[in-house]
Design a protein around this motif. Structure first.
Motif, PDB file in Angstrom:
ATOM      1  N   ARG A   1       0.837  -1.202   0.000  1.00 50.18           N
ATOM      2  CA  ARG A   1       0.000   0.000   0.000  1.00 50.18           C
ATOM      3  C   ARG A   1       0.866   1.244   0.000  1.00 50.18           C
ATOM      4  O   ARG A   1       1.916   1.266   0.623  1.00 50.18           O
ATOM      5  CB  ARG A   1      -0.888   0.043   1.262  1.00 50.18           C
ATOM      6  CG  ARG A   1      -1.996  -0.937   1.294  1.00 50.18           C
ATOM      7  CD  ARG A   1      -2.768  -0.877   2.614  1.00 50.18           C
ATOM      8  NE  ARG A   1      -1.870  -1.046   3.750  1.00 50.18           N
ATOM      9  CZ  ARG A   1      -1.669  -0.109   4.694  1.00 50.18           C
ATOM     10  NH1 ARG A   1      -2.307   1.025   4.666  1.00 50.18           N
ATOM     11  NH2 ARG A   1      -0.824  -0.331   5.686  1.00 50.18           N
ATOM     12  N   TRP A   2       0.415   2.277  -0.700  1.00 47.75           N
ATOM     13  CA  TRP A   2       1.064   3.587  -0.665  1.00 47.75           C
ATOM     14  C   TRP A   2       0.294   4.427   0.335  1.00 47.75           C
ATOM     15  O   TRP A   2      -0.939   4.492   0.280  1.00 47.75           O
ATOM     16  CB  TRP A   2       1.021   4.246  -2.028  1.00 47.75           C
ATOM     17  CG  TRP A   2       1.890   3.603  -3.079  1.00 47.75           C
ATOM     18  CD1 TRP A   2       2.320   2.311  -3.101  1.00 47.75           C
ATOM     19  CD2 TRP A   2       2.393   4.228  -4.247  1.00 47.75           C
ATOM     20  NE1 TRP A   2       3.061   2.093  -4.228  1.00 47.75           N
ATOM     21  CE2 TRP A   2       3.125   3.255  -4.948  1.00 47.75           C
ATOM     22  CE3 TRP A   2       2.293   5.496  -4.772  1.00 47.75           C
ATOM     23  CZ2 TRP A   2       3.765   3.522  -6.146  1.00 47.75           C
ATOM     24  CZ3 TRP A   2       2.927   5.768  -5.973  1.00 47.75           C
ATOM     25  CH2 TRP A   2       3.657   4.798  -6.641  1.00 47.75           C
TER      26      TRP A   2
ATOM     27  N   GLU B   1      -4.305   6.346   2.506  1.00 46.37           N
ATOM     28  CA  GLU B   1      -3.839   5.656   1.310  1.00 46.37           C
ATOM     29  C   GLU B   1      -3.626   6.657   0.184  1.00 46.37           C
ATOM     30  O   GLU B   1      -4.320   7.661   0.100  1.00 46.37           O
ATOM     31  CB  GLU B   1      -4.864   4.626   0.856  1.00 46.37           C
ATOM     32  CG  GLU B   1      -5.092   3.519   1.828  1.00 46.37           C
ATOM     33  CD  GLU B   1      -6.254   2.639   1.398  1.00 46.37           C
ATOM     34  OE1 GLU B   1      -6.571   2.575   0.185  1.00 46.37           O
ATOM     35  OE2 GLU B   1      -6.863   2.041   2.290  1.00 46.37           O
TER      36      GLU B   1
ATOM     37  N   HIS C   1      -3.238   6.911  -4.119  1.00 51.69           N
ATOM     38  CA  HIS C   1      -3.428   6.219  -5.392  1.00 51.69           C
ATOM     39  C   HIS C   1      -3.116   7.192  -6.527  1.00 51.69           C
ATOM     40  O   HIS C   1      -3.567   8.333  -6.516  1.00 51.69           O
ATOM     41  CB  HIS C   1      -4.873   5.726  -5.528  1.00 51.69           C
ATOM     42  CG  HIS C   1      -5.268   4.795  -4.427  1.00 51.69           C
ATOM     43  ND1 HIS C   1      -5.004   3.456  -4.462  1.00 51.69           N
ATOM     44  CD2 HIS C   1      -5.876   5.026  -3.238  1.00 51.69           C
ATOM     45  CE1 HIS C   1      -5.454   2.888  -3.358  1.00 51.69           C
ATOM     46  NE2 HIS C   1      -5.979   3.828  -2.587  1.00 51.69           N
TER      47      HIS C   1
ATOM     48  N   LEU D   1      -2.728  12.736  -7.464  1.00 47.81           N
ATOM     49  CA  LEU D   1      -3.025  11.592  -6.603  1.00 47.81           C
ATOM     50  C   LEU D   1      -4.397  11.764  -5.980  1.00 47.81           C
ATOM     51  O   LEU D   1      -4.886  12.883  -5.856  1.00 47.81           O
ATOM     52  CB  LEU D   1      -2.012  11.500  -5.450  1.00 47.81           C
ATOM     53  CG  LEU D   1      -0.533  11.474  -5.773  1.00 47.81           C
ATOM     54  CD1 LEU D   1       0.271  11.607  -4.495  1.00 47.81           C
ATOM     55  CD2 LEU D   1      -0.168  10.181  -6.480  1.00 47.81           C
TER      56      LEU D   1
ATOM     57  N   THR E   1      -6.213  10.630  -2.290  1.00 46.57           N
ATOM     58  CA  THR E   1      -5.935  10.038  -0.987  1.00 46.57           C
ATOM     59  C   THR E   1      -7.247   9.534  -0.413  1.00 46.57           C
ATOM     60  O   THR E   1      -8.309  10.120  -0.650  1.00 46.57           O
ATOM     61  CB  THR E   1      -5.287  11.048  -0.019  1.00 46.57           C
ATOM     62  OG1 THR E   1      -6.205  12.099   0.247  1.00 46.57           O
ATOM     63  CG2 THR E   1      -4.000  11.617  -0.598  1.00 46.57           C
TER      64      THR E   1
END
Length: 143
Positions: free
Chosen positions: A30-31, A63, A65, A75, A77
């Motif tokens: 996971r980021w 997180e 993505h 991104l 979140t």
């Protein structure tokens, strides 16, 4: 080692011009947005920090993505309010985050092989690193 490298990069950025957004790649893939910028400045500190973190449960964290076709947001979140279980998906808060450039500071598998750079190129996100292209050393030739 990635934490020590990232700490060195952040420590040397001109904070009057740049606002770094540290992103962690957790052991499970996971980021997440880091709770704070990395502070480790040596390999010994990184090893000590890794041992402490291995004893802790996985962080829920926000997180991160990569957006496939970024506009103003590079991104997205996802904040699940500290709950990482499927039961709490209806309580998730999704927000966008715009970045000017990504400085990938990665080592090891998926860090040095261009995988992340390839993801950033596919998403149209600017990054600081050599261009992602097939490397002749990785080609297989029939004998």
């Amino acid at each position: 080692m990635s934490l020590a490298s990232a700490a060195a990069v952040i420590a040397n950025l001109d904070r009057a011009r740049y606002d770094p957004v540290p992103i962690r790649i957790e052991r499970d893939g996971r980021w997440t947005l880091a709770e704070r910028p990395p502070l480790a400045s040596s390999a010994a500190e990184v090893i000590a920090q890794a041992r402490l973190e291995a004893a802790r449960a996985l962080r829920a964290g926000r997180e991160v993505h990569v957006v496939a076709r970024p506009g103003a947001d590079t991104l997205i979140t996802v904040d699940r309010g500290g709950a990482a279980s499927e039961d709490h998906l209806d309580h998730a808060r999704v927000t966008g985050l715009g970045l000017d450039v990504v400085f990938p500071v990665l080592h090891g598998p998926f860090g040095e092989d261009g995988t992340v750079q390839g993801l950033l190129e596919l998403a149209g996100v600017a990054y600081v690193a050599p261009a992602c292209s097939p490397r002749p050393s990785a080609w297989t030739r029939p004998s």
